[in-house]
Design a protein around this motif. Structure first.
Motif, PDB file in Angstrom:
ATOM      1  N   ARG A 143      28.833  44.458  29.450  1.00  0.00           N
ATOM      2  CA  ARG A 143      28.906  43.881  30.785  1.00  0.00           C
ATOM      3  C   ARG A 143      28.431  41.928  29.993  1.00  0.00           C
ATOM      4  NH1 ARG A 143      27.686  46.326  36.165  1.00  0.00           N
ATOM      5  NH2 ARG A 143      29.269  47.902  35.691  1.00  0.00           N
ATOM      6  N   PRO A 193      32.703  42.746  32.999  1.00  0.00           N
ATOM      7  CA  PRO A 193      33.791  43.156  31.767  1.00  0.00           C
ATOM      8  C   PRO A 193      33.641  44.065  31.552  1.00  0.00           C
ATOM      9  CG  PRO A 193      32.173  41.027  32.166  1.00  0.00           C
ATOM     10  CD  PRO A 193      31.699  42.026  33.235  1.00  0.00           C
ATOM     11  N   SER A 194      34.318  43.921  30.474  1.00  0.00           N
ATOM     12  CA  SER A 194      34.397  45.759  29.925  1.00  0.00           C
ATOM     13  C   SER A 194      33.421  46.043  28.708  1.00  0.00           C
ATOM     14  CB  SER A 194      35.484  45.839  29.598  1.00  0.00           C
ATOM     15  OG  SER A 194      36.325  44.801  28.222  1.00  0.00           O
ATOM     16  N   GLY A 195      33.255  46.771  28.415  1.00  0.00           N
ATOM     17  CA  GLY A 195      31.940  46.983  26.861  1.00  0.00           C
ATOM     18  C   GLY A 195      30.600  46.448  27.656  1.00  0.00           C
ATOM     19  N   LYS A 207      32.949  44.422  23.112  1.00  0.00           N
ATOM     20  CA  LYS A 207      33.922  44.203  24.237  1.00  0.00           C
ATOM     21  C   LYS A 207      34.436  45.299  24.276  1.00  0.00           C
ATOM     22  CE  LYS A 207      36.294  39.718  22.673  1.00  0.00           C
ATOM     23  NZ  LYS A 207      35.954  39.583  21.466  1.00  0.00           N
ATOM     24  N   GLU A 208      34.372  46.529  23.246  1.00  0.00           N
ATOM     25  CA  GLU A 208      34.877  47.992  24.041  1.00  0.00           C
ATOM     26  C   GLU A 208      34.117  48.352  24.462  1.00  0.00           C
ATOM     27  OE1 GLU A 208      36.197  48.322  19.598  1.00  0.00           O
ATOM     28  OE2 GLU A 208      37.859  47.184  20.255  1.00  0.00           O
ATOM     29  N   LYS A 209      33.306  48.495  23.737  1.00  0.00           N
ATOM     30  CA  LYS A 209      31.810  49.972  24.129  1.00  0.00           C
ATOM     31  C   LYS A 209      30.978  49.412  25.365  1.00  0.00           C
ATOM     32  CE  LYS A 209      31.159  53.781  22.570  1.00  0.00           C
ATOM     33  NZ  LYS A 209      30.745  54.640  21.151  1.00  0.00           N
ATOM     34  N   ALA A 210      30.307  50.216  25.487  1.00  0.00           N
ATOM     35  CA  ALA A 210      29.444  49.589  26.679  1.00  0.00           C
ATOM     36  C   ALA A 210      28.357  50.224  25.964  1.00  0.00           C
ATOM     37  CB  ALA A 210      28.819  49.970  27.854  1.00  0.00           C
TER      38      ALA A 210
END
Ligand SMILES: Nc1ncnc2c1ncn2[C@@H]1O[C@H](COP(=O)(O)OP(=O)(O)OP(=O)(O)O)[C@@H](O)[C@H]1O
Ligand SMILES: Nc1ncnc2c1ncn2[C@@H]1O[C@H](COP(=O)(O)OP(=O)(O)OP(=O)(O)O)[C@@H](O)[C@H]1O
Ligand code: SF4
Ligand code: SF4
Ligand SMILES: [Mg+2]
Ligand SMILES: [Mg+2]
Lengths: 324, 317, 330
Positions: free
Chosen positions: A286, A282-284, A299-302
């Motif tokens: 996990r 998944p994005s951002g 959701k956007e940034k890890a």
């Protein structure tokens, strides 16, 4: 300064597969001091074994270390050649492989197999010296030295696992990685083995990385714990912190989903969903599809793996579920 | 627990069949992708297709450009050729045989029968070996013992001597040959292989699950064992084709069959007229032997490539 | 609880496996996989069967579902027409019995035919039993898949087992077991191959569906912590014998048999601050091959004495409030 036997910095490792790269180890950092025992816990397929194999640089052909450094006693082993690695493996860092007890060769005696490993890594040692050393190792691992000339099938599962541990200790490593050494053993046998491992680690003042998916086992053997999720290290701290003050929502869920036979029978928390596919994580963050505290930034940034409190590292935008 | 009550879509019977077709199509596609990864399989398949085309082309040529009097593979004769055998020429691309018949026409005509023989024997083998193997593995005991001793017996008596003896009593044509090879291979080695795989399938938990579901012995054998043995059977089919074509060649070479025309017979004719070991009449020997070698190899190659599809153990990641 | 109707009555159940016998000679050496087990499972309750590897848990489960026939003893199953000895069932009656008793297997990867779709797998019991029309069967499969949380069912119906994760497969296995509406389900380590984060939801699912469909479970596991959550009563097995039986919490908090005590103190606790009691027994389980006529636990028991050595295996006796123990020195 602390005396680090092992320092891993931003290690990233991929497997190339037919369907694209598997991000098995992604930007993992970790350090282990002399005499310290670090537990690595996470679910099946989260990359625990992959980390271990990267630390030994014993990777399969389709694996590739993309980035990062692995310092063992101060030397980065990532750029080392196979020949140079021979000096490091077994003598400085050694490993008890997952399901190792089933990998002993049935046609050679246990002694011969340990001797072969010693011969390869400690050239120049005489046969008698090796024999004596093996006697000592057997006693240390809680086995009768008289058994060394027997074949693996004459050993029980627990005894085989002890023999494998003795083998891993044969070249006096500074750090040993134990990958699920007690999985598939019965609890009573496991109990004996855990005690032995703990005792050996203390007595030899050896550093250890203990890998398991069973947090109860981790609680018993480790001073510090790293929690892995989908190829990422998500939390790292002392064992007490991890178990009593977890900060990452995944760790929190893990702790309250684990049944125990002592204390009150508490309600087990259900974590929705399933661990992600490492081919398309998944994005951002996990963990966001399963996280109860996820917000849009997740959701956007890890999230970065950072020190949230003294010696307590966590990779989360909302540690402990706090909202900012 | 999330159990949102989504109204189940109605699965109609037609939709069911469409889904099943789609699934098989998808399965075929992935298997094809695996198969094509191995060049050996593709080479084999290419050779098989080539021979297939040759076989198809023969009747067309006979009806169009080739006059039956001259080009018939069995009874043709070309008056314009002064001496038989004659080397390749524009009229006879591969020359003519000692009886003045066109070699190319013989070669193409035979192909059809070689295929027929291979497929017939392979089908018989697979049907027998899979059924016998599945029953033997499932029931064990006396049934198993009987079929396994039979298999030992069949293996001990090799195919070719058996056919030689048979041919002495009764003329052996292509069909008889196909049946005999199919029976021998079906009750012989192939059964043993399929049965040992069957033993592995029999102890799988899904067999017990099927019994718990209420399935009887026949249900378990035909719905669970046989489908899981089929891929292996398919593989052995390829090897049976190889051995059938080869056996036919050997028998015909010794003149033990009642076959009008075949690759083996072409070599036999060469030998009978004393041209076997001569370099100048290479065109009598080479085309047929090359065809035998190539087609046998091709089926073997396809088998090997299928092995990788069927045995995930051998698959590369 | 105690006055509830008995659904499964296990009486002196034994299963011996011959060792190393040829086709024509009778073996004199036997593994006593299950020996003289007595247990009553009541309607609606869930009994946990725990013990170390090789103690005979799976064999017991297979005897109850008649995947194996007992060497001696009987299993009486309560039907509309009163109790029936399942060993006496043949043909049609046997097939019908399968509607009442089902089993869930340990390995979600091996317990499904890789060549069947999920639809075919779940529908199999309905098909072989000939229950309902085609449309009714399809509806039932969809209903079951949705109730095990595989929603929308239509996106799972035509997948193959290898296209599902372990947790999803185990849900399919549960759906398959429940599709015929059984009264009794033997669950053989259904969650031991699942990860923690998935395991809990499968455990919860089994419990919920058990209540919803009125299913009685025999829950087999080597993980006592899981058994604590999945069973009302707990039976502890050692080398083919039940050595202790009682209400789960009672057995966990007040174990009486020396083996149970050792087993419980060996279970790791997920709390670094907790100090476990030391395990007092030595050695490990061996196979019960032609065991001597004395307590099965004798070799490893810290309390063993002359009396234990000279007497037969102790009987399973009630110590009050339905807590049964098989030991001479409690
Ligand atoms: N040789 C390989 N090639 C491709 N992918 C691999 C390979 N080895 C492992 N993987 C994948 O990498 C991921 C991490 O695997 P790894 O074995 O490190 O997990 P793990 O945490 O040790 O799991 P387990 O608890 O099951 O041992 C998994 O998704 C796995 O499928
Ligand atoms: N078909 C068989 N033939 C011979 N011996 C068997 C057979 N099945 C089981 N056994 C033996 O019977 C004993 C009990 O086995 P069982 O499988 O019931 O144990 P279990 O408690 O389920 O163990 P696990 O936890 O490992 O699944 C073991 O000693 C086993 O080796
Ligand atoms: S970063 Fe967000 S999604 Fe990830 S664990 Fe923290 S709160 Fe949950
Ligand atoms: S009967 Fe004797 S040997 Fe057996 S468990 Fe009790 S004290 Fe131990
Ligand atoms: Mg691993
Ligand atoms: Mg079992």
């Amino acid at each position: 300064m602390a005396d680090y036997v092992l320092e891993v910095k931003n290690l990233t490792m991929h497997y190339r597969t037919r369907k694209g790269p598997v991000y098995a180890v992604d930007d993992v950092s970790l350090s282990v001091q002399r005499g310290e025992s670090v537990g690595l816990v996470g679910e099946s397929g989260c990359g625990k074994t992959s980390i271990a194999l990267s630390l030994m640089k014993l990777l399969p052909d389709n694996a590739e270390i993309k980035n990062g450094e692995v310092f063992i006693n101060g030397t980065d082993i990532v750029p080392l050649s196979e020949k140079e690695l021979r000096e490091v493996r077994w003598r400085q860092i050694s490993m008890v492989f997952q399901a190792a007890m089933n990998s002993l060769n049935p046609v050679y005696t246990v002694e011969d197999q340990i001797k072969e490993a010693m011969h390869y890594h400690l050239p120049g040692m005489s046969d008698e010296e090796m024999g004596q050393k093996i006697d000592g190792l057997f006693r240390m691992a809680g086995l009768d030295p008289a058994m060394k000339s027997q074949y693996p099938h004459q050993y029980s599962g627990g005894m085989r696992q002890r023999a494998v541990i003795a083998m891993a200790l044969s070249c006096d490593p500074d750090i040993i990685i134990a990958d699920e050494p007690t999985t598939a053993l019965d609890v009573i046998v496991q109990d004996g083995l855990l005690k032995k491992i703990h005792e050996l680690q203390q007595r030899l003042n050896m550093a250890m990385i203990y890998i398991s998916h069973d947090i109860a086992v981790i609680a018993e053997v480790s001073d510090k714990v790293g929690v892995m999720y989908a190829g990422k290290m998500v939390e790292f701290s002392t064992t007490v912190n991890i178990f009593h003050h977890p900060l990452h929502p995944y760790t929190m869920a893990l702790m309250s989903a684990f049944p125990s036979i002592v204390g009150e029978k508490t309600e087990l928390v259900i974590l929705p969903g399933e661990p992600p596919d490492l081919l398309a994580p998944p994005s951002g963050c996990r963990f966001h599809p399963r996280c109860p505290y996820a917000t849009s930034i997740c959701k956007e940034k890890a999230p970065e793996f950072r020190e949230y409190a003294d010696g307590h590292f966590v990779a989360c935008w909302h540690p402990g579920g706090e909202q900012s | 627990m999330t159990s949102v009550a989504v109204r189940p879509i109605k699965v109609t019977r037609a939709a069911l069949w469409r889904m099943r077709l789609q699934l098989s199509w998808r399965g075929l596609k992935t298997n094809w992708a695996l198969f094509t990864e191995n060049p050996i399989g593709l080479i084999g398949l290419g050779i098989i297709v080539f021979f297939g085309l040759l076989a198809l082309l023969h009747p067309i040529l006979m009806h169009t450009v080739w006059s039956p009097n001259i080009y018939d593979p069995v009874s043709g004769f070309d008056m314009q050729v002064p001496m038989s055998p004659s080397p390749p020429s524009p009229r006879h691309l591969l020359g003519t045989d000692p009886l003045g018949r066109d070699v190319l026409s013989q070669l193409m005509y035979s192909t059809r029968y070689e295929f027929g023989l291979g497929i017939l024997s392979a089908l018989i083998t697979v049907i027998i070996a899979t059924t016998v193997g599945a029953f033997s593995a499932y029931y064990g005991g006396i049934i198993d013992m009987f079929f396994m001793r039979l298999a030992d017996l069949v293996i001990m008596v090799p195919l070719i001597p058996i056919l030689i003896v048979l041919a002495a009593f009764n003329p052996v044509g292509m069909i008889e040959l196909g049946i005999v090879i199919g029976l021998l291979s079906g009750f012989g080695g192939t059964t043993i292989v399929i049965k040992s795989q069957g033993l592995a399938v029999k102890v799988k938990p899904y067999i017990e699950a099927a019994r718990i579901a209420g399935g009887g012995d026949f249900h378990i054998i035909f719905s669970h064992m046989v489908p899981n043995l089929m891929p292996l059977s398919l593989l052995y089919m390829m090897f049976v084709v190889t051995s059938a074509i080869f056996s036919e060649a050997v028998l015909s070479f010794f003149g033990l069959t009642q076959i009008k025309m075949s690759w083996g017979l072409m070599i036999n004719t060469t030998q009978v007229f004393g041209y076997l070991l001569r370099f100048d009449t290479w065109y009598l020997l080479i085309p047929a032997s090359l065809a035998i070698t190539l087609l046998c190899a091709a089926f073997y190659f396809v088998g090997r490539a299928l092995d990788e599809v069927v045995n995930p153990r051998l698959r590369r990641r | 609880m105690t006055n509830k109707e008995v659904l499964v009555d296990i009486k002196h159940l034994s299963k011996l496996f011959p060792m190393g016998s040829g086709m024509f000679q009778r073996s004199k050496v036997f593994v006593y996989a299950v020996s003289d087990v007595n247990l009553q499972i009541r309607k609606g309750e869930s009994v946990g069967l725990v013990g170390e590897s090789g103690c005979g848990k799976t064999t017991t489960g297979k005897l109850l579902t008649r995947l194996l026939n007992p060497t001696s003893g009987s299993v009486d199953f309560q039907t509309e027409n009163g109790p029936v000895d399942i060993a006496s069932l043949r043909g049609k009656a046997m097939k019908k019995f399968r509607r009442h008793v089902q089993m869930i297997f340990q390995d979600p990867y091996e317990s499904m035919n890789p060549r069947l779709t999920i639809n075919d797998t779940v529908a199999e019991p309905l098909n072989v039993q000939g229950i309902g029309s085609l449309v009714e069967r399809e509806d039932r499969v969809v209903q079951l898949l949705e109730s095990v949380g595989l929603t929308p069912a239509s996106s799972f119906l035509f997948r193959y087992p290898h296209e599902l994760s372990g947790g999803q497969r185990q849900r399919v296995a549960i759906a398959r077991a429940l599709v015929v509406g059984p009264d009794f389900v033997v669950a053989d380590e259904p969650t031991s191959m699942l990860d923690v984060s998935v395991r809990t939801s499968v455990m919860q699912l089994m419990e919920d569906l058990g209540e919803k469909f009125g299913v009685t479970y025999l829950y087999i596991t080597h993980d006592i912590a899981v058994a604590r959550y999945m069973s009302d009563r707990l039976a502890v097995m050692y080398l083919g014998k039940i050595v202790e039986l009682g209400d789960t919490e009672e057995v966990l908090h007040h174990p009486l048999h020396p083996y149970t005590k050792a087993l419980l103190s060996a279970v790791p606790v997920p709390d670094p601050l907790h100090q476990r009691e030391p395990v007092v027994i030595k050695g490990q389980v061996s196979k019960p091959i032609n065991p001597l006529p004395r307590c099965r636990f004798y070799e490893r028991c810290p309390l063993a004495d002359k009396f234990c050595e000279t007497h037969d295996h102790p009987p399973l006796e009630d110590q009050g409030a339905g807590h049964y123990v098989a030991c001479y020195h409690i």
